[in-house]
Design an enzyme around this catalytic site. Sequence first.
Site, mmCIF file in Angstrom:
data_model
loop_
_atom_site.group_PDB
_atom_site.id
_atom_site.type_symbol
_atom_site.label_atom_id
_atom_site.label_comp_id
_atom_site.label_asym_id
_atom_site.label_seq_id
_atom_site.Cartn_x
_atom_site.Cartn_y
_atom_site.Cartn_z
ATOM 1 N N HIS A 154 4.330 -37.018 -17.091
ATOM 2 C CA HIS A 154 4.643 -38.123 -18.015
ATOM 3 C C HIS A 154 6.144 -38.153 -18.308
ATOM 4 O O HIS A 154 6.759 -39.224 -18.353
ATOM 5 C CB HIS A 154 3.845 -37.944 -19.308
ATOM 6 C CG HIS A 154 4.224 -38.902 -20.396
ATOM 7 N ND1 HIS A 154 3.660 -40.159 -20.506
ATOM 8 C CD2 HIS A 154 5.133 -38.808 -21.393
ATOM 9 C CE1 HIS A 154 4.212 -40.789 -21.521
ATOM 10 N NE2 HIS A 154 5.106 -40.000 -22.091
ATOM 11 N N HIS A 196 2.576 -42.894 -10.340
ATOM 12 C CA HIS A 196 1.891 -41.977 -11.262
ATOM 13 C C HIS A 196 1.408 -40.709 -10.529
ATOM 14 O O HIS A 196 1.660 -39.590 -10.978
ATOM 15 C CB HIS A 196 0.723 -42.701 -11.928
ATOM 16 C CG HIS A 196 -0.137 -41.821 -12.770
ATOM 17 N ND1 HIS A 196 0.299 -41.271 -13.966
ATOM 18 C CD2 HIS A 196 -1.391 -41.340 -12.579
ATOM 19 C CE1 HIS A 196 -0.664 -40.517 -14.469
ATOM 20 N NE2 HIS A 196 -1.698 -40.538 -13.648
ATOM 21 N N GLU A 242 -13.368 -36.399 -24.638
ATOM 22 C CA GLU A 242 -12.212 -35.487 -24.637
ATOM 23 C C GLU A 242 -12.008 -34.834 -25.998
ATOM 24 O O GLU A 242 -10.926 -34.836 -26.556
ATOM 25 C CB GLU A 242 -10.960 -36.282 -24.226
ATOM 26 C CG GLU A 242 -9.886 -35.410 -23.615
ATOM 27 C CD GLU A 242 -8.789 -36.214 -22.914
ATOM 28 O OE1 GLU A 242 -9.101 -37.098 -22.103
ATOM 29 O OE2 GLU A 242 -7.623 -35.938 -23.194
ATOM 30 N N GLU A 266 -4.403 -36.477 -7.175
ATOM 31 C CA GLU A 266 -5.533 -36.332 -8.113
ATOM 32 C C GLU A 266 -6.706 -35.597 -7.459
ATOM 33 O O GLU A 266 -7.537 -35.024 -8.146
ATOM 34 C CB GLU A 266 -5.975 -37.700 -8.648
ATOM 35 C CG GLU A 266 -4.882 -38.478 -9.392
ATOM 36 C CD GLU A 266 -4.674 -38.041 -10.852
ATOM 37 O OE1 GLU A 266 -5.385 -37.134 -11.333
ATOM 38 O OE2 GLU A 266 -3.766 -38.630 -11.504
ATOM 39 N N HIS A 317 -0.107 -33.782 -15.987
ATOM 40 C CA HIS A 317 0.206 -35.081 -16.588
ATOM 41 C C HIS A 317 1.263 -34.995 -17.677
ATOM 42 O O HIS A 317 1.953 -35.972 -17.934
ATOM 43 C CB HIS A 317 -1.065 -35.733 -17.141
ATOM 44 C CG HIS A 317 -1.940 -36.319 -16.070
ATOM 45 N ND1 HIS A 317 -2.500 -35.554 -15.071
ATOM 46 C CD2 HIS A 317 -2.349 -37.599 -15.821
ATOM 47 C CE1 HIS A 317 -3.216 -36.338 -14.266
ATOM 48 N NE2 HIS A 317 -3.135 -37.572 -14.698
ATOM 49 N N ARG A 333 -12.486 -32.169 -20.911
ATOM 50 C CA ARG A 333 -11.924 -33.321 -20.191
ATOM 51 C C ARG A 333 -10.395 -33.248 -20.179
ATOM 52 O O ARG A 333 -9.753 -33.727 -19.253
ATOM 53 C CB ARG A 333 -12.401 -34.636 -20.837
ATOM 54 C CG ARG A 333 -12.009 -35.841 -20.025
ATOM 55 C CD ARG A 333 -12.813 -37.083 -20.365
ATOM 56 N NE ARG A 333 -12.411 -38.165 -19.486
ATOM 57 C CZ ARG A 333 -13.024 -39.321 -19.371
ATOM 58 N NH1 ARG A 333 -14.106 -39.557 -20.100
ATOM 59 N NH2 ARG A 333 -12.591 -40.244 -18.548
ATOM 60 N N ASN A 350 -5.949 -33.501 -17.417
ATOM 61 C CA ASN A 350 -4.536 -33.845 -17.639
ATOM 62 C C ASN A 350 -3.591 -32.828 -17.001
ATOM 63 O O ASN A 350 -2.382 -32.864 -17.262
ATOM 64 C CB ASN A 350 -4.238 -33.954 -19.139
ATOM 65 C CG ASN A 350 -5.000 -35.097 -19.773
ATOM 66 O OD1 ASN A 350 -5.240 -36.101 -19.115
ATOM 67 N ND2 ASN A 350 -5.399 -34.941 -21.026
ATOM 68 N N ARG A 358 -19.643 -57.649 -27.788
ATOM 69 C CA ARG A 358 -19.655 -56.248 -28.254
ATOM 70 C C ARG A 358 -20.036 -55.265 -27.149
ATOM 71 O O ARG A 358 -20.535 -54.169 -27.407
ATOM 72 C CB ARG A 358 -20.584 -56.061 -29.454
ATOM 73 C CG ARG A 358 -20.196 -56.857 -30.663
ATOM 74 C CD ARG A 358 -20.646 -56.196 -31.943
ATOM 75 N NE ARG A 358 -20.124 -56.912 -33.083
ATOM 76 C CZ ARG A 358 -20.789 -57.832 -33.776
ATOM 77 N NH1 ARG A 358 -22.027 -58.135 -33.433
ATOM 78 N NH2 ARG A 358 -20.237 -58.434 -34.800
ATOM 79 N N LYS A 390 -12.821 -44.429 -19.208
ATOM 80 C CA LYS A 390 -11.601 -44.684 -19.983
ATOM 81 C C LYS A 390 -11.066 -46.053 -19.562
ATOM 82 O O LYS A 390 -10.852 -46.301 -18.368
ATOM 83 C CB LYS A 390 -10.540 -43.630 -19.698
ATOM 84 C CG LYS A 390 -10.727 -42.352 -20.486
ATOM 85 C CD LYS A 390 -9.517 -41.451 -20.322
ATOM 86 C CE LYS A 390 -9.701 -40.144 -21.084
ATOM 87 N NZ LYS A 390 -8.608 -39.192 -20.820
ATOM 88 N N LYS A 403 -15.276 -34.626 -11.336
ATOM 89 C CA LYS A 403 -15.003 -35.461 -12.508
ATOM 90 C C LYS A 403 -16.300 -35.753 -13.264
ATOM 91 O O LYS A 403 -16.329 -35.733 -14.499
ATOM 92 C CB LYS A 403 -14.295 -36.751 -12.111
ATOM 93 C CG LYS A 403 -14.026 -37.611 -13.337
ATOM 94 C CD LYS A 403 -12.729 -38.321 -13.346
ATOM 95 C CE LYS A 403 -12.486 -38.922 -14.732
ATOM 96 N NZ LYS A 403 -11.397 -39.852 -14.781
HETATM 97 N N1 GLY Z 1 -7.847 -39.590 -15.967
HETATM 98 C C1 GLY Z 1 -8.215 -38.609 -16.885
HETATM 99 C C2 GLY Z 1 -9.562 -38.833 -17.487
HETATM 100 O O1 GLY Z 1 -10.297 -39.680 -17.038
HETATM 101 O O2 GLY Z 1 -9.907 -38.180 -18.431
#
Ligand code: GLY
Length: 368
Positions: free
Chosen positions: A253, A267, A237, A185, A249, A242, A246, A121, A143, A227
């Site tokens: 995408h 990417h 998010e 990035e 993106h 957050r 994007n 867990r 993430k 970040k």
């Molecule tokens: N790569 C975008 C984030 O970590 O929210």
Amino acid sequence: MAVIRVELAGRSYDVVVGKGLLDNPQTPLAGYLRKQEIAVVADRNSHQFHGEALEAALDRFGVGANWFITEPGEGAKSWEVLEKLVEWLLSLGVERGDHIIALGGGVVGDLTGFAASMVKRGCGFVQIPTTLLAQVDSSVGGKTAINTSAGKNLVGAFHQPSLVLADTGTLSTLPAREMGAGYAEIIKYGILGDAAFFAWCEENGPKVIDREPEALEYAVSESVKAKARIVAEDERETADRRALLNLGHTFGHALEAETGFSANLLHGEAVALGMVLAARYSARLGYIPASDAERVAKAIGNAGLQTEISSLGLKCTGHGLSSHMMHDKKMDAGTLPFILLRSIGDAFVDRQVDMGDVAAFLDEELRK
Ligand code: GLY
């Protein structure tokens, strides 16, 4: 060396940025080694290039590495590999208080982090990102995900690492194209929230790509600071904070989907083009002057990244590209949030974008 704290109630951790961290006898890794062996996940490339250095670092503390090695590429972010990894970790007797190490790029980090979120867990994990993109983005913020037949990163968890060691020395073996993809990035943090950092990138972007140590370390640590701030404010998010990460993106995408999520367009390269499109679309809506959009395009182009979708040789229409966007995982109650610019250094979430107009705009960009 820079130490950046990601402040999260009960789950704060450090991101350490610097050259030669793996060789440093004072490595903070020591605090996460409590048994004689530690499980390490890597792909064949990261194992080949950085495995020995990590083994030597662990050896100083009398700890051995137990390796789980995947094939390079997105294929490792699958149910099959995840299952094998989780079963392997359980067979080793990994406990909730143990840490596992992810040594590699975003794929290794996402897979390992997701496995760590499940084992007992939730056990601990340490990220040692070895690509520029992973150092400035995916290794920080918790993430984790795998890909499924329904799309990329659709199954995963928020599971924060306990430590991130971003050794900029590991980037010496990274292919030049991947440096460019990671740089997209980096400049993103300037465009979305820091005009002074954007101006620094305009001046110094090529030095970062050329791996000049001081410029590289500064760019990585400024990116991680940006970040860390955003993740601390909006870990999951949910507050339009957050989501700013994007930027580029949504357009990107669509380009990745049109090119089959393949090596034809990495990417980061798609994000670079996406940021140019987001800036030009912001100008079309009157939010920023067209000259600012072209300033963004020029800074991105100066780093050797493509800035014109007309040069991709796509056989689709603007409508075709905008249809890909409707399958984006960022869709929210039938609307697609776009990250647009009020100025360079000030991005915002726009939920009122007219998809017909986006398609018309993309048609113009495709015909340029
Ligand atoms: N790569 C975008 C984030 O970590 O929210």
